[in-house]
Design a protein around this motif. Structure first.
Motif, PDB file in Angstrom:
ATOM      1  N   ILE A  11      47.080  46.766  28.824  1.00  0.00           N
ATOM      2  CA  ILE A  11      48.510  46.471  28.945  1.00  0.00           C
ATOM      3  C   ILE A  11      48.987  46.653  30.375  1.00  0.00           C
ATOM      4  CG2 ILE A  11      50.829  47.180  28.238  1.00  0.00           C
ATOM      5  CD1 ILE A  11      49.388  45.770  26.014  1.00  0.00           C
ATOM      6  N   ARG A  12      48.591  47.746  31.011  1.00  0.00           N
ATOM      7  CA  ARG A  12      49.185  48.137  32.289  1.00  0.00           C
ATOM      8  C   ARG A  12      48.543  47.481  33.502  1.00  0.00           C
ATOM      9  NH1 ARG A  12      52.734  52.304  32.284  1.00  0.00           N
ATOM     10  NH2 ARG A  12      53.000  53.474  30.347  1.00  0.00           N
ATOM     11  N   THR A  13      47.236  47.176  33.450  1.00  0.00           N
ATOM     12  CA  THR A  13      46.577  46.735  34.677  1.00  0.00           C
ATOM     13  C   THR A  13      45.859  45.390  34.548  1.00  0.00           C
ATOM     14  OG1 THR A  13      44.674  48.148  34.118  1.00  0.00           O
ATOM     15  CG2 THR A  13      46.311  49.048  35.626  1.00  0.00           C
ATOM     16  N   ILE A  14      44.807  45.331  33.728  1.00  0.00           N
ATOM     17  CA  ILE A  14      44.024  44.103  33.739  1.00  0.00           C
ATOM     18  C   ILE A  14      44.781  42.944  33.101  1.00  0.00           C
ATOM     19  CG2 ILE A  14      42.800  44.514  31.564  1.00  0.00           C
ATOM     20  CD1 ILE A  14      41.412  42.968  34.840  1.00  0.00           C
ATOM     21  N   GLY A  15      45.625  43.219  32.099  1.00  0.00           N
ATOM     22  CA  GLY A  15      46.441  42.152  31.519  1.00  0.00           C
ATOM     23  C   GLY A  15      47.322  41.478  32.560  1.00  0.00           C
ATOM     24  N   PRO A  16      48.137  42.243  33.312  1.00  0.00           N
ATOM     25  CA  PRO A  16      48.940  41.634  34.379  1.00  0.00           C
ATOM     26  C   PRO A  16      48.111  40.914  35.434  1.00  0.00           C
ATOM     27  CG  PRO A  16      49.830  43.774  33.827  1.00  0.00           C
ATOM     28  CD  PRO A  16      48.548  43.638  33.046  1.00  0.00           C
ATOM     29  N   LEU A  17      46.902  41.434  35.746  1.00  0.00           N
ATOM     30  CA  LEU A  17      46.076  40.750  36.736  1.00  0.00           C
ATOM     31  C   LEU A  17      45.562  39.420  36.196  1.00  0.00           C
ATOM     32  CD1 LEU A  17      44.858  40.986  39.589  1.00  0.00           C
ATOM     33  CD2 LEU A  17      42.777  41.877  38.505  1.00  0.00           C
ATOM     34  N   ILE A  18      45.166  39.396  34.919  1.00  0.00           N
ATOM     35  CA  ILE A  18      44.739  38.132  34.315  1.00  0.00           C
ATOM     36  C   ILE A  18      45.874  37.120  34.341  1.00  0.00           C
ATOM     37  CG2 ILE A  18      44.039  37.045  32.138  1.00  0.00           C
ATOM     38  CD1 ILE A  18      42.428  39.609  31.547  1.00  0.00           C
ATOM     39  N   VAL A  49      55.661  41.016  36.863  1.00  0.00           N
ATOM     40  CA  VAL A  49      54.791  41.861  36.040  1.00  0.00           C
ATOM     41  C   VAL A  49      53.935  42.730  36.936  1.00  0.00           C
ATOM     42  CG1 VAL A  49      52.943  41.904  34.348  1.00  0.00           C
ATOM     43  CG2 VAL A  49      54.716  40.171  34.205  1.00  0.00           C
ATOM     44  N   GLY A  50      54.156  44.050  36.861  1.00  0.00           N
ATOM     45  CA  GLY A  50      53.357  44.982  37.623  1.00  0.00           C
ATOM     46  C   GLY A  50      53.493  44.810  39.122  1.00  0.00           C
ATOM     47  N   GLY A  51      54.421  43.979  39.573  1.00  0.00           N
ATOM     48  CA  GLY A  51      54.436  43.606  40.962  1.00  0.00           C
ATOM     49  C   GLY A  51      55.199  44.556  41.849  1.00  0.00           C
ATOM     50  N   THR A  52      54.509  45.249  42.744  1.00  0.00           N
ATOM     51  CA  THR A  52      55.138  46.014  43.796  1.00  0.00           C
ATOM     52  C   THR A  52      54.319  45.790  45.049  1.00  0.00           C
ATOM     53  OG1 THR A  52      53.859  47.975  43.211  1.00  0.00           O
ATOM     54  CG2 THR A  52      56.067  47.807  42.289  1.00  0.00           C
ATOM     55  N   ALA A  96      48.151  36.977  36.557  1.00  0.00           N
ATOM     56  CA  ALA A  96      48.411  36.590  37.943  1.00  0.00           C
ATOM     57  C   ALA A  96      47.348  35.656  38.502  1.00  0.00           C
ATOM     58  CB  ALA A  96      48.512  37.842  38.817  1.00  0.00           C
ATOM     59  N   ILE A  97      46.055  35.919  38.219  1.00  0.00           N
ATOM     60  CA  ILE A  97      45.011  35.133  38.883  1.00  0.00           C
ATOM     61  C   ILE A  97      43.973  34.574  37.914  1.00  0.00           C
ATOM     62  CG2 ILE A  97      45.274  36.485  40.999  1.00  0.00           C
ATOM     63  CD1 ILE A  97      42.624  37.854  40.358  1.00  0.00           C
ATOM     64  N   GLY A  98      44.108  34.831  36.619  1.00  0.00           N
ATOM     65  CA  GLY A  98      43.134  34.347  35.648  1.00  0.00           C
ATOM     66  C   GLY A  98      43.286  32.865  35.357  1.00  0.00           C
ATOM     67  N   THR A  99      42.237  32.274  34.807  1.00  0.00           N
ATOM     68  CA  THR A  99      42.275  30.872  34.407  1.00  0.00           C
ATOM     69  C   THR A  99      43.013  30.751  33.071  1.00  0.00           C
ATOM     70  OG1 THR A  99      40.211  31.011  33.154  1.00  0.00           O
ATOM     71  CG2 THR A  99      40.048  30.528  35.524  1.00  0.00           C
ATOM     72  N   PRO A 100      43.466  29.559  32.712  1.00  0.00           N
ATOM     73  CA  PRO A 100      44.077  29.381  31.388  1.00  0.00           C
ATOM     74  C   PRO A 100      43.163  29.824  30.258  1.00  0.00           C
ATOM     75  CG  PRO A 100      44.557  27.490  32.775  1.00  0.00           C
ATOM     76  CD  PRO A 100      43.590  28.345  33.547  1.00  0.00           C
ATOM     77  N   ALA A 101      41.853  29.550  30.393  1.00  0.00           N
ATOM     78  CA  ALA A 101      40.904  29.966  29.346  1.00  0.00           C
ATOM     79  C   ALA A 101      40.824  31.479  29.243  1.00  0.00           C
ATOM     80  CB  ALA A 101      39.528  29.389  29.644  1.00  0.00           C
ATOM     81  N   GLN A 102      40.865  32.177  30.374  1.00  0.00           N
ATOM     82  CA  GLN A 102      40.817  33.633  30.354  1.00  0.00           C
ATOM     83  C   GLN A 102      42.082  34.225  29.740  1.00  0.00           C
ATOM     84  OE1 GLN A 102      40.072  34.264  34.513  1.00  0.00           O
ATOM     85  NE2 GLN A 102      37.846  34.421  34.240  1.00  0.00           N
TER      86      GLN A 102
END
Length: 370
Positions: free
Chosen positions: A98-105, A304-307, A107-113
């Motif tokens: 919820i807190r880290t990898i979700g927001p990163l996905i 999302v998570g953006g600072t 931000a930079i993940g592919t639609p499939a990811q």
């Protein structure tokens, strides 16, 4: 308390809705699990039960965009909910998904990811751990040596990660691996999303001084994982990691987590005011917490998570050092209570993980032009 620093923009109707939900959803068992939490998460059973209730309510990821299952709440509303959960002793579900990898996905993940991973994170089907540190690469991640050798559509992983929190319960890991020939530079690093049940992965728990095994060493022996499960470009893992750490450092130690720590310290010391010095010390810590809460609410952006890096480092240093100060006050008030000592020892690494306080002070000085 919260109303003095953050209630602006939070309607009474919203507060009533949150309070009514918590009153009905929190059983005595869940409240007890919340009060007895020592580290970053409550017991596994309590986490799963509370995650399920939050998911059914649609509140498991308040900061996520609505299109990905978030609430659409303002920052003030998110802060009120987190503080209300702390005041009502809700279990602590400190989810890396919820807190880290979700927001990163996002931000930079592919639609499939996004399609493959975000629903599983929301539902609680995926538990994530972070594979960054290695035996020879702690704060200096440029020394990492876990090797990812390209073989057609797969990478083959060999090496190990250490101090991996909650690896024993994780279904997935996000990790950094060396995919180039140089072992001491930032070039040639890839970030991968790896399923923990792949053949060749071995998790060995590390026992802490208090007997808990919250972290592990994870070994990779000829582990095959798809090249398609990388985040960002091959060789661009360092940039992805910096983005992720900016997210993590700004929300690892939250105002709600600090409220829990202060409530526990007061509960342990009795809150009777028999010791004027301790009473004054706890009041001073609450003022520092009020200030941090206002700072976090004002500084964190709506993304999302953006600072920015300066803000994330500042929030991380202030929050972790304040949490340690709260736990130290608790020990002075109840030096023989087992739960107080457990929280104290569990929190000693807070100023080390996600980068030491010294590293963050250097970062803030550099970004300030010093």
């Amino acid at each position: 308390m919260f109303d003095a620093v953050g209630a602006n923009g939070v309607s009474q109707a919203f507060r009533d809705r949150v309070d009514t939900f918590l009153a009905g959803a929190l059983t005595n068992e869940l409240r007890a699990a919340g009060r007895d939490t020592v580290g970053l998460k409550s017991t596994r059973a309590a986490c799963k039960a509370w995650h399920r209730k939050l998911y059914q309510q649609g509140w498991v990821a308040p900061a996520w965009p609505v299109e990905h299952g978030g609430t659409g709440w303002t920052k003030a509303e998110q802060l009120y909910f987190e503080t209300a959960c702390a005041e009502q002793d809700a279990p602590l579900v400190h989810s890396s998904g919820i807190r880290t990898i979700g927001p990163l996905i996002m931000a930079i993940g592919t639609p499939a990811q996004k399609q493959a991973y975000l629903p599983g994170i929301l539902k609680g089907e995926h538990e994530w751990c972070q594979g960054f540190s290695e035996p020879q690469a702690g704060s200096d991640l440029t020394a990492l040596q876990l090797h990812a050798e390209r073989d057609g559509d797969d990478f083959i992983l060999n090496g190990s990660k250490i101090w991996t929190s909650f690896a024993g319960d994780a279904t997935h890991m996000f990790l950094l691996a060396r995919c180039g020939t140089k072992s001491d530079e930032r070039d040639g690093v890839v970030m991968l999303l790896v399923e923990m049940d792949r053949p060749g992965i071995e998790v060995q728990p590390i026992k802490f001084i208090d007997g808990n095994c919250e972290t592990s060493q994870v070994f990779f022996t000829n582990v095959r994982t798809p090249v398609a499960d990388r985040l960002g470009e091959i060789g661009g893992g360092w940039a992805a990691a910096r983005t992720l750490m900016t997210i993590a450092r700004s929300n690892n130690t939250t105002p709600g987590l600090l409220r829990r720590a202060l409530r526990a310290a007061r509960r342990a010391s009795g809150e009777t005011g028999r010791d004027p010095a301790l009473k004054s010390r706890l009041a001073g810590l609450e003022m520092r917490l009020d200030t941090f809460e206002a700072l976090a609410s004002r500084k964190m952006s709506q993304a999302v998570g953006g600072t920015d890096r300066m803000t994330s480092s500042m929030l991380k240093v202030v929050a972790t050092e304040l949490q340690q100060a709260i736990n130290e006050a608790a020990v002075s008030g109840a030096p023989n209570e087992a739960m107080v000592l457990a929280r104290y020892f569990a929190n000693r690494a807070a100023t080390i993980y996600s980068g030491t306080s010294e590293i963050h002070r250097n970062t803030m000085a550099r970004l300030s032009g010093l």
